[in-house]
Design an enzyme around this catalytic site. Structure first.
Site, PDB file in Angstrom:
ATOM      1  CG  ASP A 170     -11.181  -2.128 -22.553  1.00 27.29           C
ATOM      2  OD1 ASP A 170     -12.453  -1.177 -22.937  1.00 27.29           O
ATOM      3  OD2 ASP A 170     -10.212  -2.115 -22.755  1.00 27.29           O
ATOM      4  CD  GLU A 179       0.580  -6.135  10.985  1.00 25.06           C
ATOM      5  OE1 GLU A 179       0.844  -4.456  10.644  1.00 25.06           O
ATOM      6  OE2 GLU A 179      -1.001  -5.709  11.301  1.00 25.06           O
ATOM      7  NE  ARG A 205      -9.033  -6.037 -20.036  1.00 26.92           N
ATOM      8  CZ  ARG A 205      -9.217  -5.347 -20.500  1.00 26.92           C
ATOM      9  NH1 ARG A 205      -8.706  -4.154 -21.240  1.00 26.92           N
ATOM     10  NH2 ARG A 205      -9.798  -4.514 -21.598  1.00 26.92           N
ATOM     11  N   PRO A 233       0.878  -0.820   0.471  1.00 26.19           N
ATOM     12  CG  PRO A 233       0.169  -0.801   2.087  1.00 26.19           C
ATOM     13  CD  PRO A 233       0.528  -1.825   0.941  1.00 26.19           C
TER      14      PRO A 233
END
Ligand SMILES: C[S@@+](CC[C@H](N)C(=O)[O-])C[C@H]1O[C@@H](n2cnc3c(N)ncnc32)[C@H](O)[C@@H]1O
Length: 230
Positions: free
Chosen positions: A167, A114, A152, A87
């Site tokens: 797209d 963690e 893709r 993150p």
């Protein structure tokens, strides 16, 4: 494109890659997905891969030895990149996805609990990618987001080579609205222009709709698109 995924939960990767378009791409040898479990490399007699954090605190931290050793054991192609899913990384988007698709191999490190002992970062020095400002239980879903979106972009994965070009994000805009049969559903009609076979008019309509919905839904993209045009 070869994906090598270092994960304590390989079954998560395998199950998603066994469905739909990814499954077909694997069967057609357009992509290859390997999983490597750091637990198989631990020198701990109880097969432990984590431990309590120095300095105290909740949860368990992934120990460096199993991750670094399993990483060093991966056979690396000359044109390869290593990505840590975290993150704290750069937030993933279509531009990063296209850049990643230029490599022949993406090695991915999935954390859990963690997260990683800091020395794993220091030794491996991976590119760090986040899939958004929220915290998941592990890096497997983010790794699958990369595998799916990068695949893709690889020629042959999608049925029509053009499908990805129209797209959302491909040209900096959101995609126009799409319709299929029936022509009328619960009183809602497909726009007339899509039925007349005039390709120039259809293109114009779709472009206008792309502009309209990007302006309405994504002001950040809209501002960027306008700035690039001027
Ligand atoms: C619970 S998270 C650890 C979070 C870490 N303690 C922190 O606050 O930065 C466990 C693992 O899930 C993965 N993960 C969680 N959220 C993610 C995100 N938004 N993007 C990419 N990976 C994520 C990472 O691999 C991470 O090591």
């Amino acid at each position: 494109m070869r994906f090598d995924v270092l994960t304590l939960f390989p079954e998560m990767i395998d199950s998603c890659c066994g469905c739909s378009i990814l499954k077909r791409a694997l069967e057609n040898n357009i992509i290859e997905v390997n999983t490597i479990n750091p637990r198989d490399f631990t020198l701990d007699k109880h097969k432990k891969v984590d431990d309590t954090p120095y300095g105290g605190g909740a949860g368990m931290v992934l120990a460096p030895q199993p991750f670094v050793d399993s990483y060093e054991n991966v056979d690396k192609l000359p044109n390869s990149v290593t990505v840590m899913l975290t993150p704290q990384g750069e937030v993933f988007n279509d531009k990063i996805c296209s850049d990643l698709a230029k490599y022949d191999q993406i090695i991915m490190l999935c954390g859990h609990y963690e997260g990683f002992d800091e020395r794993i970062r220091e030794i491996i020095q991976p590119m760090e990618i986040s899939i958004g400002d929220f915290v998941l239980t592990g890096g497997e879903l983010p790794a699958l987001c990369l595998i799916d979106s990068v695949s893709r972009k690889i020629e042959g994965t999608l049925g029509h080579s053009e499908s990805a070009n129209n797209d959302s994000f491909a040209n900096g805009l959101l995609e126009y609205p799409q319709y299929t049969k029936p022509r009328v559903f619960r009183g809602l009609e497909v726009p007339e222009v899509l039925l007349n076979g005039n390709h120039a008019e259809i293109e114009k309509f779709r472009h206008e709709q792309s502009l309209k919905r990007t302006k309405l839904k994504r002001k950040d993209l809209w501002d960027k698109w306008k700035a690039n045009k001027s």
